[in-house]
Design an enzyme around this catalytic site. Sequence first.
Site, PDB file in Angstrom:
ATOM      1  CE  LYS A  72      -0.873  12.434   6.545  1.00  0.00           C
ATOM      2  NZ  LYS A  72      -0.316  11.348   5.463  1.00  0.00           N
ATOM      3  CB  THR A  76       2.330   4.515   5.915  1.00  0.00           C
ATOM      4  OG1 THR A  76       1.350   5.439   5.291  1.00  0.00           O
ATOM      5  CG2 THR A  76       3.257   3.919   4.722  1.00  0.00           C
ATOM      6  CD1 TRP A  77       6.820   3.052  11.211  1.00  0.00           C
ATOM      7  CD2 TRP A  77       6.242   4.481  12.653  1.00  0.00           C
ATOM      8  NE1 TRP A  77       7.893   3.099  12.168  1.00  0.00           N
ATOM      9  CE2 TRP A  77       7.477   4.014  13.127  1.00  0.00           C
ATOM     10  CE3 TRP A  77       5.639   5.528  13.483  1.00  0.00           C
ATOM     11  CZ2 TRP A  77       7.843   4.567  14.426  1.00  0.00           C
ATOM     12  CZ3 TRP A  77       6.124   6.056  14.626  1.00  0.00           C
ATOM     13  CH2 TRP A  77       7.441   5.714  14.760  1.00  0.00           C
ATOM     14  CG  HIS A 134      -7.759   6.069   6.789  1.00  0.00           C
ATOM     15  ND1 HIS A 134      -6.785   5.801   7.659  1.00  0.00           N
ATOM     16  CD2 HIS A 134      -7.254   6.447   5.602  1.00  0.00           C
ATOM     17  CE1 HIS A 134      -5.605   6.084   7.271  1.00  0.00           C
ATOM     18  NE2 HIS A 134      -5.816   6.390   5.890  1.00  0.00           N
ATOM     19  CB  SER A 164       0.043  15.120   9.791  1.00  0.00           C
ATOM     20  OG  SER A 164       0.694  13.972   8.825  1.00  0.00           O
ATOM     21  CB  SER A 253      14.573   4.344  11.262  1.00  0.00           C
ATOM     22  OG  SER A 253      15.215   4.299   9.802  1.00  0.00           O
ATOM     23  CG  PHE A 254      11.006   9.882   9.275  1.00  0.00           C
ATOM     24  CD1 PHE A 254       9.484   9.694   9.014  1.00  0.00           C
ATOM     25  CD2 PHE A 254      11.733  10.827   8.672  1.00  0.00           C
ATOM     26  CE1 PHE A 254       9.184  10.941   8.115  1.00  0.00           C
ATOM     27  CE2 PHE A 254      11.261  11.834   7.795  1.00  0.00           C
ATOM     28  CZ  PHE A 254       9.788  12.092   7.720  1.00  0.00           C
ATOM     29  CG  PHE A 286       3.339   9.492   2.601  1.00  0.00           C
ATOM     30  CD1 PHE A 286       1.946  10.024   2.994  1.00  0.00           C
ATOM     31  CD2 PHE A 286       4.074   8.659   3.254  1.00  0.00           C
ATOM     32  CE1 PHE A 286       1.335   9.068   3.752  1.00  0.00           C
ATOM     33  CE2 PHE A 286       3.401   7.892   4.308  1.00  0.00           C
ATOM     34  CZ  PHE A 286       2.009   7.956   4.522  1.00  0.00           C
ATOM     35  N   GLY A 290       7.647  13.390  10.718  1.00  0.00           N
ATOM     36  CA  GLY A 290       7.895  12.270  11.531  1.00  0.00           C
ATOM     37  C   GLY A 290       8.208  12.399  12.823  1.00  0.00           C
TER      38      GLY A 290
HETATM   39  P1  A3P Z   1       3.927  13.890   9.428  1.00  0.00           P
HETATM   40  O1  A3P Z   1       3.113  14.310   8.570  1.00  0.00           O
HETATM   41  O2  A3P Z   1       3.662  14.459  11.098  1.00  0.00           O
HETATM   42  O3  A3P Z   1       5.369  13.804   9.329  1.00  0.00           O
HETATM   43  P2  A3P Z   1      -0.434   8.105   7.708  1.00  0.00           P
HETATM   44  O4  A3P Z   1       0.570   6.849   7.366  1.00  0.00           O
HETATM   45  O5  A3P Z   1      -1.243   7.629   8.465  1.00  0.00           O
HETATM   46  O6  A3P Z   1      -0.842   8.701   6.599  1.00  0.00           O
HETATM   47  O7  A3P Z   1       0.679   8.840   8.727  1.00  0.00           O
HETATM   48  C1  A3P Z   1       1.480   9.585   8.047  1.00  0.00           C
HETATM   49  C2  A3P Z   1       2.554  10.150   9.214  1.00  0.00           C
HETATM   50  O8  A3P Z   1       3.343   9.093   9.757  1.00  0.00           O
HETATM   51  C3  A3P Z   1       3.267  11.344   8.562  1.00  0.00           C
HETATM   52  O9  A3P Z   1       3.438  12.390   9.732  1.00  0.00           O
HETATM   53  C4  A3P Z   1       4.552  10.552   8.404  1.00  0.00           C
HETATM   54  O10 A3P Z   1       5.528  11.370   8.181  1.00  0.00           O
HETATM   55  C5  A3P Z   1       4.568   9.699   9.605  1.00  0.00           C
HETATM   56  N1  A3P Z   1       5.300   8.406   9.265  1.00  0.00           N
HETATM   57  C6  A3P Z   1       5.589   7.460   8.272  1.00  0.00           C
HETATM   58  N2  A3P Z   1       6.507   6.675   8.668  1.00  0.00           N
HETATM   59  C7  A3P Z   1       7.196   6.942   9.671  1.00  0.00           C
HETATM   60  C8  A3P Z   1       8.155   6.399  10.566  1.00  0.00           C
HETATM   61  N3  A3P Z   1       8.877   5.408   9.915  1.00  0.00           N
HETATM   62  N4  A3P Z   1       8.580   7.134  11.685  1.00  0.00           N
HETATM   63  C9  A3P Z   1       7.967   8.139  11.920  1.00  0.00           C
HETATM   64  N5  A3P Z   1       6.868   8.959  11.353  1.00  0.00           N
HETATM   65  C10 A3P Z   1       6.511   8.129  10.248  1.00  0.00           C
END
Ligand code: A3P
Length: 328
Positions: A72, A76-77, A134, A164, A253-254, A286, A290
């Site tokens: 979290k 993924t970003w 992880h 998250s 972008s989100f 998921f 963001g």
């Molecule tokens: P939130 O639950 O706070 O929205 P991981 O990929 O490590 O599981 O992390 C997931 C978190 O990254 C989630 O946070 C998700 O919404 C956020 N996230 C994923 N892609 C994003 C993006 N392009 N911009 C900002 N936040 C992003």
Amino acid sequence: MSDYSHSVEERVDAPKEGIPLSDYTVVRNDIPLKKQWSERKCTMSSCYNKYFDRMINFKSKEDDLWIVTMPKCGTTWMQETAWLVQSDFDFDKAKSIPLTERSPFVELEGLYEGMPPTFDAAENLQSPRLLKSHLPASLLPKELWQNRSKIIYVARNVKDAVVSFQPFLEALATFKGTKEQFIQAFMNDDLYYCPFWPHILEFWEMRHEKNVYFTSYERMKKDLKGVLKDLCEFVGKPIPSEEILNQAVDHLSFDSMKKSSAGKAMQAVIDGIKDLNNNNDSNFQFMRRGIVGSHKDELTADQIKSLDSWSEKFLNEAGVTSEEVFGL
Ligand code: A3P
């Protein structure tokens, strides 16, 4: 004890609901950080015991690029970001192939019974590979440290990571309880991949190693273009034109990731695990919020206070502030 021998302790204080958890420790001397690694515990599912050796002995390649994070924290970003850099900003390919195929989550297979063969997927991926894990430094493959393959580490402030993490573990039927109980379980290291702070601080201490790039979710929010440029340098690619950089920022972008192959692929993985567990309770998204600071309207003042004072101990011991680590 020889290097890489490991021990596993069944956890007795793990949350009663959800899958059984174990503590994993390992002796090793190939990590460029002096520490009593044999005392460094990591909470994983008991089913990971079958995969421990496979991960430690995973055949690493010098041109592999690893993304390592606590769950979290923006994994993924960063996967999508690093994939673009590594693949010369091939936006069409990024849109057409699910991120989970372009960048497998190596140890996923070991977390739950019935998962797809992610070790095979990672082994068979065409080089240069982009791999996600992880696991803490101590449980990563020995060849990764020996070959000094490149690692991108992303940290995120603990309070946003916690808010998250809870809906995520609920969707995976790994935790059921109140927010209070979740925070307690988190601080007691009763959840996957915990303890949280050593995971981050070990990589923070290794941030000057040539093969480590340390950044944060917060910095990505503040200056994604700067992170993209850093990554080009880290991976040995030319910095692209301003136009391509702007296109990348837009792609990452989100809102666009929510609709893209990256966001959808992760949603599909979670939905698959929910189905395996017959978990119809959760309506987990998921791509949730963001933002930086989501804890401000999701935690009470007391919950914030207890996470802050718990964190202070780790930060003081390491002699750093959270502003330094996360660039807040
Ligand atoms: P939130 O639950 O706070 O929205 P991981 O990929 O490590 O599981 O992390 C997931 C978190 O990254 C989630 O946070 C998700 O919404 C956020 N996230 C994923 N892609 C994003 C993006 N392009 N911009 C900002 N936040 C992003």
